[in-house]
Design a protein around this motif. Sequence first.
Motif, PDB file in Angstrom:
ATOM      1  N   LEU A 271      77.203  75.410  17.826  1.00 47.17           N
ATOM      2  CA  LEU A 271      78.164  75.520  17.205  1.00 47.17           C
ATOM      3  C   LEU A 271      79.404  76.018  18.050  1.00 47.17           C
ATOM      4  O   LEU A 271      79.661  76.626  18.896  1.00 47.17           O
ATOM      5  CB  LEU A 271      77.802  76.043  16.018  1.00 47.17           C
ATOM      6  CG  LEU A 271      76.752  75.461  14.702  1.00 47.17           C
ATOM      7  CD1 LEU A 271      76.714  76.271  13.878  1.00 47.17           C
ATOM      8  CD2 LEU A 271      77.174  74.263  14.522  1.00 47.17           C
ATOM      9  N   THR A 272      80.726  74.986  17.422  1.00 43.68           N
ATOM     10  CA  THR A 272      82.151  76.281  17.957  1.00 43.68           C
ATOM     11  C   THR A 272      82.194  77.294  17.120  1.00 43.68           C
ATOM     12  O   THR A 272      81.390  77.802  16.217  1.00 43.68           O
ATOM     13  CB  THR A 272      83.090  75.722  17.248  1.00 43.68           C
ATOM     14  OG1 THR A 272      83.182  75.354  15.697  1.00 43.68           O
ATOM     15  CG2 THR A 272      83.220  74.010  17.546  1.00 43.68           C
ATOM     16  N   PRO A 273      82.794  78.185  17.892  1.00 41.14           N
ATOM     17  CA  PRO A 273      83.268  79.458  17.028  1.00 41.14           C
ATOM     18  C   PRO A 273      83.403  79.824  15.586  1.00 41.14           C
ATOM     19  O   PRO A 273      83.104  79.928  14.839  1.00 41.14           O
ATOM     20  CB  PRO A 273      84.251  80.137  17.626  1.00 41.14           C
ATOM     21  CG  PRO A 273      83.904  79.714  18.709  1.00 41.14           C
ATOM     22  CD  PRO A 273      83.739  78.465  18.460  1.00 41.14           C
ATOM     23  N   GLU A 274      84.728  78.721  15.321  1.00 41.73           N
ATOM     24  CA  GLU A 274      84.686  78.238  14.085  1.00 41.73           C
ATOM     25  C   GLU A 274      84.209  78.159  13.089  1.00 41.73           C
ATOM     26  O   GLU A 274      83.365  78.193  11.588  1.00 41.73           O
ATOM     27  CB  GLU A 274      85.923  77.775  13.560  1.00 41.73           C
ATOM     28  CG  GLU A 274      87.248  77.790  14.176  1.00 41.73           C
ATOM     29  CD  GLU A 274      86.918  77.648  15.773  1.00 41.73           C
ATOM     30  OE1 GLU A 274      86.404  77.272  16.740  1.00 41.73           O
ATOM     31  OE2 GLU A 274      87.722  78.345  16.311  1.00 41.73           O
ATOM     32  N   GLU A 275      83.226  76.634  13.580  1.00 44.31           N
ATOM     33  CA  GLU A 275      81.772  76.395  12.538  1.00 44.31           C
ATOM     34  C   GLU A 275      80.706  77.400  12.417  1.00 44.31           C
ATOM     35  O   GLU A 275      80.189  77.934  11.114  1.00 44.31           O
ATOM     36  CB  GLU A 275      81.260  75.444  13.749  1.00 44.31           C
ATOM     37  CG  GLU A 275      81.764  73.849  13.510  1.00 44.31           C
ATOM     38  CD  GLU A 275      81.259  72.939  14.410  1.00 44.31           C
ATOM     39  OE1 GLU A 275      82.072  71.828  14.169  1.00 44.31           O
ATOM     40  OE2 GLU A 275      80.890  73.397  14.933  1.00 44.31           O
TER      41      GLU A 275
END
Length: 170
Positions: A69-73
């Motif tokens: 996942l991305t940090p935001e996800e």
Amino acid sequence: MASREERVYLSVGSNIHPRVQNIQQALSRLRAVNGVNVIDESHWYETQPWGKRDQANFYNVSVSLTTNLTPEELLDELHTIEQAGHRQRLVHWGPRTIDLDIIFWGDRQINTATLTIPHAQAAKRNFVLLPTAEIAKTDVLVGPQVAQLIAANQDQSWIKKVRNVSELDD
């Protein structure tokens, strides 16, 4: 060239009854997130409240994981877990059923409107640094960061390692 796998470190805490169950449910939900692989978990610690002292003591644990996942996800997933645990943001640094914070993401530095990595307050918090140090010792990216922050840390709040989570009372 393959990208290196970075470990992500979270701090998880609760100081609203039932603290143990709140953390265990959050960790179970975290393990169920697609794209998240929990690698390690520190001992649990009972800790003095930080910032706003007139509240119940916390139980805290640090967790390391890898993710695609991305940090935001990942942040969105953590907020979903907090909502499932009935987290309410009523008082700054106040009591909470569950709190999940991203502390480190390898050696990344992120500073957006919604996310700061390393966590903006980590360097000032025993309840974040000491459990994270326990599981980041061999991590060449995060271990040295944690050791440096501990060496400079001036937090005077107490923190006690819990020997056996099953013996905790709420």
